[in-house]
Structure formats: C-alpha cells, structure tokens
Design a protein around this motif. Structure first.
Motif, PDB file in Angstrom:
ATOM      1  N   ALA A 156      14.733  -9.720  13.430  1.00  0.00           N
ATOM      2  CA  ALA A 156      14.855  -8.494  12.643  1.00  0.00           C
ATOM      3  C   ALA A 156      14.300  -8.702  11.242  1.00  0.00           C
ATOM      4  N   LEU A 157      14.556  -9.868  10.688  1.00  0.00           N
ATOM      5  CA  LEU A 157      14.066 -10.167   9.346  1.00  0.00           C
ATOM      6  C   LEU A 157      12.546 -10.183   9.315  1.00  0.00           C
ATOM      7  N   GLY A 214      11.427 -15.234   5.272  1.00  0.00           N
ATOM      8  CA  GLY A 214      10.295 -14.626   5.953  1.00  0.00           C
ATOM      9  C   GLY A 214       9.301 -15.637   6.490  1.00  0.00           C
ATOM     10  N   HIS A 215       9.285 -16.825   5.897  1.00  0.00           N
ATOM     11  CA  HIS A 215       8.368 -17.867   6.363  1.00  0.00           C
ATOM     12  C   HIS A 215       8.853 -18.538   7.644  1.00  0.00           C
ATOM     13  N   LEU A 216      10.109 -18.330   7.986  1.00  0.00           N
ATOM     14  CA  LEU A 216      10.698 -18.955   9.179  1.00  0.00           C
ATOM     15  C   LEU A 216      10.990 -17.914  10.253  1.00  0.00           C
ATOM     16  N   ALA A 217      10.268 -16.801  10.211  1.00  0.00           N
ATOM     17  CA  ALA A 217      10.513 -15.700  11.137  1.00  0.00           C
ATOM     18  C   ALA A 217       9.188 -15.141  11.638  1.00  0.00           C
ATOM     19  N   MET A 263      10.381  -7.950   6.834  1.00  0.00           N
ATOM     20  CA  MET A 263       9.667  -8.582   5.731  1.00  0.00           C
ATOM     21  C   MET A 263       8.175  -8.753   5.974  1.00  0.00           C
ATOM     22  N   ASN A 264       7.787  -9.009   7.216  1.00  0.00           N
ATOM     23  CA  ASN A 264       6.436  -9.504   7.452  1.00  0.00           C
ATOM     24  C   ASN A 264       5.516  -8.585   8.232  1.00  0.00           C
ATOM     25  N   GLU A 300      20.441  -8.876   7.655  1.00  0.00           N
ATOM     26  CA  GLU A 300      19.776  -9.614   8.739  1.00  0.00           C
ATOM     27  C   GLU A 300      19.809 -11.118   8.481  1.00  0.00           C
ATOM     28  N   TRP A 301      19.637 -11.501   7.232  1.00  0.00           N
ATOM     29  CA  TRP A 301      19.711 -12.914   6.867  1.00  0.00           C
ATOM     30  C   TRP A 301      21.119 -13.450   7.102  1.00  0.00           C
TER      31      TRP A 301
END
Length: 304
Positions: free
Chosen positions: A232-233, A280-283, A237-238, A224-225
């Motif tokens: 999707a990420l 994950g911090h940007l999604a 992740m979150n 996904e990255w």
C-alpha cells in the motif's frame, strides 16, 4: 501527474536541514496515550553477515511507538548503523542549499517561469506559509517544491524529533555504534539539482496541485507504514512517479540500485548492519529488495 509529495518525503532529511523561511507554529501537544506501530523490517543473511533493512517515515506525530520489539532487537544486535544521510550542522546544510538550490543570477523569477494558470495557486501556497509572495522566487523549482511539501507538516502536528532518523541517530550515539550515510548531503541535494529544468518545473507544478490533499495523503502513508503494509505504501508513495520517468529514475530507482549494490558488497565482510532508509525505497517492484534479488541476494520479511 507526479505524486511529488512522496518523492519529497523520501528525501525529507535534506529538507529538514533547510533554513526556516517562516515562523514555525507551536508544536501539537503530545498524544494522551501511545499507539503501537509495527513497521516493516527485512533481513539479509549470509554466513557471518547480517543486514537489517528498516523503512522509515521521516516525521511522525507524538505518541506513536515503533522503536521496540523486532526493530529494537535488530538495532541492538547491529554493529553499525546506516541512514540515507547523516545530517551536518545547520550552518553547513544552509551553505549547501544556497550553493545548489538557488537559481543563478539573471534567472527569471520562479513565479514567472510557471505556466500562467499555475501562478495564482503557487503564490497562494507560498503566502499560506506566512511568507511574502516572492519568497521562493530565487529558488530552483526542485527546492521550492520540497519546501512547499515539507513546511506545512509541523502545522499538522508532525515533527522530525519523533521521526525514526532522529531516534535512531540518538540511540546509535548513546550505544557508540558507528553511524554513517549511504549518501552524503551533497549527493542527495545533487540528485534533485540534476533533474532537467522541465522535470523540476513539473515537479513543482504537481506539488502545488497536491497541497490540498497533503493532510490526507500524509495520514494514509503513516497508517500504511505503522501497519507494516509496504504494498500500500508503494502505491501511495511511488506509483505515480512513473508518470515522470526522469524523476523516478533519479530519485528512486537509481538510488535503490546503488544501495543494493552496497549491501551486496557488504555481505562479503562479517558483522551486522542496521540500515534505515525512507520506506518508499523498500516498497514496490523497484525496491532495494527487488534489486538485491536480481543479484541473487534474498531479503526476508521479519514477522513480529
């Protein structure tokens, strides 16, 4: 259940600084041919100030090329570089971990603190790393959880030397660009340590439950990255962090809000900054970009 692997991976930089607790297996051979990745990149602009936001996966297998095209152009244009943290030397990091991640004398062994139904799986997870069954018993639950999440990755062929943080760090030093962290190692360790005992134990229990799916989950996150698919990420992740509001607040949303505030303040000074933090911090709806939008700052996706 908390999907803890994503949480641990988002702060994997600190885990990579932990002292090795088992003999590391041989690294996987390099891929025969490189594969092109196009991870997501955003930009914030205002007058004579530009801030690039790049999401990272902290460990990768050999052969995946990403430091090119728009990402490399953004880096080259930048006057300074920001990571989540700048790693100290291993001895310093080991001292910090000992000071913050080891339980106080007199604390019952970690195995005994887990519910009886989880103890066998925890012991098996530890011994599968080639460690004695009681090797993590003096750890606080958060440290045991991150160690169990990260330690198996090298066996799967992942390596920090292929990860964006090490590549970006080396490039910044070579180009003589100022390199600093949005957080200090002490702060990042402190976020985990600030979790309540109940949240830490839940964090550990969920980690043990998820270990069998780690290869599949890690492969999905990297894919996904590499495809530049932050939605999707975020789901990978979150999303399941929301089942533990305390963990989500401490490890994700509070940090995103602080970083957005830093960016907002940085926009008042001219220059170009390249920021690289865990993807994950940007999604997702609580991303750094979402907090920036609440402050009236627009982050635009760089298409390439």
């Amino acid at each position: 259940m908390i999907r803890t692997f994503g949480a641990a991976l988002s702060a994997i930089a600190l885990c990579l600084g932990l002292p090795a607790c088992a003999e590391q297996p041989a690294k996987a051979p390099a891929a025969a041919a490189p594969n092109d990745a196009d991870p997501a990149l955003w930009v914030v602009k205002h007058k004579d100030t530009t801030v690039y936001l790049f999401g990272t996966i902290h460990v990768l297998k050999p052969g995946l090329t990403w430091f090119d095209e728009a990402v490399k152009t953004a880096f080259d244009r930048s006057d300074e570089v920001k990571l989540e943290i700048v790693m100290p030397d291993p001895a310093t990091m080991q001292g910090l971990v000992q000071a913050t991640g080891v339980a106080a004398p007199g604390t019952p062994p970690l195995t005994q603190r887990l519910p009886a139904a989880k103890r066998a799986a925890f012991t098996r997870a530890v011994t599968d790393l080639g460690l004695p069954a009681d090797a993590l018993d003096r750890y606080k639950p958060w440290l045991a959880a991150t160690q169990l999440s990260v330690a198996p990755l090298s066996k799967l062929g992942y390596d920090s030397t292929n990860g964006p943080e090490e590549v970006i760090t080396a490039a910044a030093k070579q180009a003589h660009k100022p390199l600093t962290g949005l957080e200090t190692p002490e702060q990042q360790l402190g976020f985990f340590g600030s979790l309540s005992d109940a949240a830490q134990l839940q964090f550990l229990e969920s980690t043990v439950d998820e270990l069998p799916s780690l290869p599949k989950q890690m492969a999905a996150m990297v894919d996904e990255w590499a495809r530049g698919d932050p939605d999707a990420l975020a789901r990978e992740m979150n999303d399941e962090l929301k089942s533990s509001p305390e963990v989500a607040k401490v490890l994700l949303t509070d940090r995103n809000a602080r970083w957005a505030t830093w960016i907002k303040q940085r926009m008042a000074r001219p220059g170009t900054v390249f920021i690289a933090v865990g993807a994950g911090h940007l999604a997702g709806p609580d991303s750094v970009q979402a907090y920036l939008a609440k402050m009236g700052v627009k982050a635009e996706r760089v298409r390439y």
